[in-house]
Each structure stands twice: as C-alpha cells, then as structure tokens.
Design an enzyme around this catalytic site. Structure first.
Site, mmCIF file in Angstrom:
data_model
loop_
_atom_site.group_PDB
_atom_site.id
_atom_site.type_symbol
_atom_site.label_atom_id
_atom_site.label_comp_id
_atom_site.label_asym_id
_atom_site.label_seq_id
_atom_site.Cartn_x
_atom_site.Cartn_y
_atom_site.Cartn_z
ATOM 1 N N LYS A 111 -27.479 -55.479 -24.554
ATOM 2 C CA LYS A 111 -27.664 -54.676 -23.343
ATOM 3 C C LYS A 111 -27.400 -53.216 -23.733
ATOM 4 C CE LYS A 111 -26.301 -54.603 -18.466
ATOM 5 N NZ LYS A 111 -25.430 -55.203 -17.450
ATOM 6 N N TYR B 37 -42.212 -70.914 -32.764
ATOM 7 C CA TYR B 37 -41.452 -69.712 -32.411
ATOM 8 C C TYR B 37 -42.225 -68.759 -31.512
ATOM 9 C CZ TYR B 37 -43.748 -68.037 -36.714
ATOM 10 O OH TYR B 37 -44.657 -67.724 -37.689
ATOM 11 N N GLU C 66 -28.611 -51.434 -11.389
ATOM 12 C CA GLU C 66 -29.146 -52.341 -12.405
ATOM 13 C C GLU C 66 -30.137 -53.320 -11.788
ATOM 14 O OE1 GLU C 66 -25.921 -53.267 -15.700
ATOM 15 O OE2 GLU C 66 -25.087 -53.595 -13.684
ATOM 16 N N GLU D 263 -23.631 -63.125 -19.909
ATOM 17 C CA GLU D 263 -23.202 -64.460 -20.326
ATOM 18 C C GLU D 263 -24.092 -65.533 -19.686
ATOM 19 O OE1 GLU D 263 -19.447 -61.880 -20.490
ATOM 20 O OE2 GLU D 263 -21.275 -61.990 -19.286
#
Length: 119
Positions: free
Chosen positions: A98, A53, A21, A73
């Site tokens: 993910k 935005y 990863e 997290e």
C-alpha cells in the site's frame, strides 16, 4: 514444493478505514508466490496440470478492484483464498503493498505478507 511467482500486480482499489480512501481509491501492488508441484505439468508439458499464472493474475486484480475492505490484512486473505481455489496450488504467499497509505511521515511502502496453505 516448487514456486511460481507473479510480482508487481497493480490495481486500483477502494480499501482503507478513511473516507478519502474509500471515495478516491488508490493503487495497490500485489505479489503472489504459489506453492505448486510442477513435476506433473513438466513431465507432460501440460498447462492444465499446474497453476495458470495469467489467470491467477487476473483474479488477483479482480479481488483488489472488488468489494472494499477496511484492512489490507483482509484483502491479503481474500487474495490467498482465491489463489487456493486452484487445485494445483497447495500454498500461497501473498504480499499486499500500500504505497500511498495515509501516513504523515516519509515512507517507502507499507506491506503485509501472509502465507496460507490447504488444510
């Protein structure tokens, strides 16, 4: 509290606990919902009195593309912290997807959703 949402932001990041990863990276998808009192901006038709935005979206992508972390997290918290730097944002909900998580069984998505506010 009004809500301004930007959904489906995509960026490649190198987050995760496995070497693959970190080395190869993967696509993360992020949704942010900003808690903003839009009345001041609406009454004066003034962009400077709300959350821009477009800028928030660019900053979220930069966080995903930035320094790697082990956990989504932690990534979600970094995104929330960045969004709360905007004066107009009183609260933010961040969902990090993910979709290519290293899971050995069929799945559609892995997500975490956090809500953070000032104070």
């Amino acid at each position: 509290m009004d809500r301004v949402a930007v959904r489906g932001l995509r960026a490649r990041g190198h987050h995760g606990v496995f070497p693959r990863e970190r080395e190869q990276g993967q696509t993360f998808v992020v949704d942010v919902v900003l808690g903003v009192d839009t009345r001041p901006a609406a009454s004066g038709d003034d962009l400077s009195r709300t959350a821009h935005y477009g800028i928030v979206a660019e900053e979220v992508v930069a966080v995903v593309q930035g320094e790697p972390v082990d956990l989504i997290e932690t990534l979600a918290q970094r995104i929330a912290d960045q969004c709360l730097k905007h004066d107009a944002v009183a609260e933010v909900e961040v969902t990090v997807h993910k979709p290519d998580a290293p899971i050995t069984v069929p799945f559609d998505d892995v997500t975490i959703t956090i809500v953070r506010s000032r104070g």
